[in-house]
Scaffold this motif. Structure first.
Motif, PDB file in Angstrom:
ATOM      1  N   GLY A 109       0.951  -1.274   0.144  1.00 57.40           N
ATOM      2  CA  GLY A 109      -0.002  -0.005  -0.094  1.00 57.40           C
ATOM      3  C   GLY A 109       0.842   1.225   0.075  1.00 57.40           C
ATOM      4  N   THR A 110       1.890   1.278   0.473  1.00 55.98           N
ATOM      5  CA  THR A 110       2.953   2.413   0.528  1.00 55.98           C
ATOM      6  C   THR A 110       3.253   2.942  -0.700  1.00 55.98           C
ATOM      7  N   ALA A 111       3.477   1.716  -1.845  1.00 55.41           N
ATOM      8  CA  ALA A 111       3.649   2.188  -3.071  1.00 55.41           C
ATOM      9  C   ALA A 111       2.310   2.833  -3.727  1.00 55.41           C
ATOM     10  N   VAL A 112       1.317   2.618  -3.412  1.00 56.08           N
ATOM     11  CA  VAL A 112       0.090   3.063  -4.122  1.00 56.08           C
ATOM     12  C   VAL A 112      -0.135   4.487  -3.250  1.00 56.08           C
ATOM     13  N   LEU A 113       0.455   4.339  -2.202  1.00 55.03           N
ATOM     14  CA  LEU A 113       0.258   5.955  -1.242  1.00 55.03           C
ATOM     15  C   LEU A 113       1.426   6.783  -1.921  1.00 55.03           C
ATOM     16  N   TYR A 114       2.251   6.485  -2.551  1.00 55.94           N
ATOM     17  CA  TYR A 114       3.209   7.524  -2.985  1.00 55.94           C
ATOM     18  C   TYR A 114       2.608   8.453  -3.922  1.00 55.94           C
ATOM     19  N   PRO A 115       2.016   8.142  -5.095  1.00 61.40           N
ATOM     20  CA  PRO A 115       1.867   9.419  -5.716  1.00 61.40           C
ATOM     21  C   PRO A 115       0.752  10.207  -5.086  1.00 61.40           C
ATOM     22  N   LEU A 116       0.080   9.666  -4.392  1.00 62.62           N
ATOM     23  CA  LEU A 116      -0.926  10.580  -3.654  1.00 62.62           C
ATOM     24  C   LEU A 116      -0.281  11.474  -2.718  1.00 62.62           C
ATOM     25  N   ALA A 117       0.584  10.812  -2.006  1.00 64.35           N
ATOM     26  CA  ALA A 117       1.413  11.779  -0.916  1.00 64.35           C
ATOM     27  C   ALA A 117       2.090  12.713  -1.642  1.00 64.35           C
ATOM     28  N   LYS A 118       2.849  12.477  -2.709  1.00 59.31           N
ATOM     29  CA  LYS A 118       3.618  13.605  -3.709  1.00 59.31           C
ATOM     30  C   LYS A 118       2.473  14.581  -3.881  1.00 59.31           C
ATOM     31  N   ALA A 119       1.594  14.108  -4.578  1.00 58.62           N
ATOM     32  CA  ALA A 119       0.566  15.351  -4.921  1.00 58.62           C
ATOM     33  C   ALA A 119       0.099  15.913  -4.032  1.00 58.62           C
ATOM     34  N   LEU A 120      -0.311  15.614  -2.841  1.00 53.41           N
ATOM     35  CA  LEU A 120      -0.682  16.218  -1.680  1.00 53.41           C
ATOM     36  C   LEU A 120       0.350  17.308  -1.053  1.00 53.41           C
ATOM     37  N   ALA A 121       1.680  16.841  -1.089  1.00 53.05           N
ATOM     38  CA  ALA A 121       2.553  17.765  -0.653  1.00 53.05           C
ATOM     39  C   ALA A 121       3.019  18.870  -1.760  1.00 53.05           C
ATOM     40  N   GLU A 122       2.806  18.367  -2.888  1.00 52.68           N
ATOM     41  CA  GLU A 122       3.165  19.331  -4.055  1.00 52.68           C
ATOM     42  C   GLU A 122       2.061  20.560  -3.947  1.00 52.68           C
ATOM     43  N   SER A 123       0.728  20.307  -3.464  1.00 51.64           N
ATOM     44  CA  SER A 123      -0.079  21.373  -3.487  1.00 51.64           C
ATOM     45  C   SER A 123      -0.145  22.004  -2.226  1.00 51.64           C
ATOM     46  N   GLY A 124       0.971  21.919  -1.412  1.00 51.01           N
ATOM     47  CA  GLY A 124       1.103  22.851   0.007  1.00 51.01           C
ATOM     48  C   GLY A 124       0.519  22.363   1.027  1.00 51.01           C
ATOM     49  N   ASN A 125       0.392  20.846   1.228  1.00 51.66           N
ATOM     50  CA  ASN A 125      -0.109  20.202   2.359  1.00 51.66           C
ATOM     51  C   ASN A 125       1.344  19.895   2.945  1.00 51.66           C
ATOM     52  N   GLU A 126       1.032  19.873   4.372  1.00 48.35           N
ATOM     53  CA  GLU A 126       2.236  19.328   5.262  1.00 48.35           C
ATOM     54  C   GLU A 126       1.995  17.948   5.485  1.00 48.35           C
ATOM     55  N   VAL A 127       2.876  17.085   4.721  1.00 46.39           N
ATOM     56  CA  VAL A 127       2.526  15.514   5.112  1.00 46.39           C
ATOM     57  C   VAL A 127       3.491  14.787   5.942  1.00 46.39           C
ATOM     58  N   THR A 128       2.598  14.147   6.856  1.00 47.34           N
ATOM     59  CA  THR A 128       3.444  13.178   7.781  1.00 47.34           C
ATOM     60  C   THR A 128       3.048  11.692   7.011  1.00 47.34           C
ATOM     61  N   THR A 129       4.353  11.138   6.861  1.00 44.17           N
ATOM     62  CA  THR A 129       4.130   9.568   6.264  1.00 44.17           C
ATOM     63  C   THR A 129       4.232   8.641   7.178  1.00 44.17           C
ATOM     64  N   ILE A 130       3.410   7.716   7.408  1.00 42.52           N
ATOM     65  CA  ILE A 130       3.775   6.495   8.404  1.00 42.52           C
ATOM     66  C   ILE A 130       3.758   5.335   7.287  1.00 42.52           C
ATOM     67  N   ILE A 131       4.678   4.550   7.640  1.00 40.15           N
ATOM     68  CA  ILE A 131       4.863   3.045   6.780  1.00 40.15           C
ATOM     69  C   ILE A 131       4.968   2.058   7.842  1.00 40.15           C
ATOM     70  N   GLY A 132       4.331   1.108   7.301  1.00 40.44           N
ATOM     71  CA  GLY A 132       4.028  -0.011   8.414  1.00 40.44           C
ATOM     72  C   GLY A 132       4.469  -1.325   7.467  1.00 40.44           C
ATOM     73  N   GLY A 133       5.028  -2.517   8.007  1.00 45.95           N
ATOM     74  CA  GLY A 133       5.597  -3.555   7.469  1.00 45.95           C
ATOM     75  C   GLY A 133       5.521  -4.660   8.365  1.00 45.95           C
ATOM     76  N   ARG A 134       5.766  -5.978   8.222  1.00 47.83           N
ATOM     77  CA  ARG A 134       6.157  -7.065   9.231  1.00 47.83           C
ATOM     78  C   ARG A 134       7.550  -6.868   9.652  1.00 47.83           C
ATOM     79  N   SER A 135       8.578  -6.594   8.884  1.00 42.78           N
ATOM     80  CA  SER A 135       9.886  -6.369   9.448  1.00 42.78           C
ATOM     81  C   SER A 135      10.469  -5.423   8.334  1.00 42.78           C
ATOM     82  N   LYS A 136      11.793  -5.071   8.654  1.00 38.88           N
ATOM     83  CA  LYS A 136      12.680  -4.008   7.821  1.00 38.88           C
ATOM     84  C   LYS A 136      12.725  -4.343   6.350  1.00 38.88           C
ATOM     85  N   PRO A 137      12.935  -5.572   5.861  1.00 46.90           N
ATOM     86  CA  PRO A 137      12.574  -5.936   4.666  1.00 46.90           C
ATOM     87  C   PRO A 137      11.374  -5.517   3.804  1.00 46.90           C
ATOM     88  N   PHE A 138      10.583  -5.433   4.534  1.00 44.57           N
ATOM     89  CA  PHE A 138       8.934  -4.968   4.028  1.00 44.57           C
ATOM     90  C   PHE A 138       8.824  -3.681   3.964  1.00 44.57           C
TER      91      PHE A 138
END
Ligand code: FES
Length: 274
Positions: A109-138
C-alpha cells in the motif's frame, strides 16, 4: 504489447516495474490505476499507477507477486513485453488544502500511497508519512517519501525498523499530539489495516480516505465485479473509486468478497511448474 524497461525487487515478492506506455503516461493523474491482463483468458489485475513520466512515455507499477497472474507479470524480464494494459482508469484523487495530513501505508500500500502523498505535498499540504510492515525488508520507498514528507515514521511488527507495533500505534501518537494532529488521513494497505485506521480516526472526526482494490474484471463499471458498499450505497470501485470515505466503507463485506477466489488461486499456484 507493453515493453518492460526496468524490473527491480524492492522487498520480498514486491517488484517495481517501469513499462513503456506513452498514452497512459500522458493521461494519468494521481490515484488512477490500470488493469493488466498478462495472458489471453487470464485474470485481470488492477494496479495503481505509482508514477509516470509523460516525456519518456513510461509508467511505474508496483506489484506484489501473490498469485499466478501477478507472478507472471513480475517474471517478465527487462526487454520482454506485457500483453495488455488498459487505463488510466478510476477517478483521480481530489487534492484539497487540508493543512496537515497523515499518509499511512501498509506493505505494498505504501507504493500506492506514494503518488498521492507526493501530489498532496506538491499542492502545499504538510505531509507526515507513516509506513508499516512485518519487518525491515518489507518497508519500501522510505527514502523516496522522505523527499517531500515533513516526517517519515516507520512501524514494524518485530521492531527491526522504527517503532515496534502497527501504523495505528504511530498514528495514535500523532493524533494525541496537538502540534501534530492531522486534519485528514489517507490510508492504503491491507483491508484490516485500513479498517483499523478508519476505526481509530472515527471518534476524532478526522476525515479518512482509503483506497480500495477489490476484484476487478472489466474496469469500466459494466460487470459489477468490483462492487463495494459505502454508506447506504453500492459503488463500483473502478469508476466511483478507488478512493472512498473510510468511515463509510463496509470492510466486512469487502473482506468476504476478496476471499471468494482464495481456494481457486491456491489450486492454480499448486499446479504451476516449480
Ligand atoms: Fe467491472 Fe468495476 S470491474 S464494474
Amino acid at each position: 504489447m507493453f515493453e518492460v524497461l526496468q524490473n527491480d525487487t524492492l522487498a520480498p515478492n514486491v517488484h517495481r516495474m517501469v513499462i513503456r506506455a506513452p498514452r497512459i503516461a500522458k493521461a494519468r493523474q494521481p490515484g488512477q490505476f490500470v488493469i493488466v491482463h498478462p495472458e489471453e483468458g487470464g485474470e485481470r489485475i488492477p494496479l495503481t499507477i505509482g508514477d509516470a513520466d509523460p516525456q519518456a512515455g513510461t509508467i511505474t507499477l508496483f506489484i506484489q507477486a501473490v498469485g499466478a497472474s501477478t507472478l507472471k507479470i513480475v517474471n517478465t524480464p527487462v526487454g520482454g513485453s506485457i500483453r495488455d494494459i488498459a487505463g488510466p482508469l478510476g477517478k483521480a484523487t481530489e487534492i484539497e488544502q487540508w493543512g496537515r495530513v497523515a499518509c499511512v501505508g501498509g506493505g505494498l500500500g505504501t507504493a500506492v500511497l506514494y503518488p498521492l502523498a507526493k501530489a498532496l505535498a506538491e499542492s502545499g499540504n504538510e505531509v507526515t508519512t507513516i509506513i508499516g510492515g512485518r519487518s525491515k525488508p518489507f518497508i519500501i520507498l522510505a527514502e523516496e517519501l522522505a523527499a517531500f514528507s515533513t516526517e517519515v515514521l516507520v512501524a514494524t511488527e518485530d521492531g527491526s525498523q522504527g517503532q515496534q507495533g502497527f501504523v495505528t500505534n504511530v498514528l495514535q501518537d500523532l493524533i494525541d499530539n496537538p502540534d501534530k494532529r492531522p486534519s485528514a488521513v489517507f490510508a492504503i494497505g491491507p483491508v484490516p489495516m485500513m479498517r483499523a485506521v478508519a476505526e481509530l480516526t472515527r471518534p476524532y472526526g478526522i476525515k479518512t480516505i482509503v483506497s480500495l482494490n477489490p476484484i476487478m474484471i472489466d474496469g469500466t463499471g459494466m460487470c459489477g465485479g468490483c462492487r463495494v458498499k459505502v454508506g447506504d450505497e453500492t459503488k463500483f470501485a473502478c469508476v466511483d473509486g478507488p478512493e472512498f470515505d473510510g468511515h463509510l466503507v463496509d470492510f466486512g463485506l469487502l473482506m468476504d468478497r476478496l476471499s471468494m477466489y482464495r481456494d481457486t488461486e491456491a489450486k492454480i499456484l499448486e499446479e504451476l511448474p516449480k
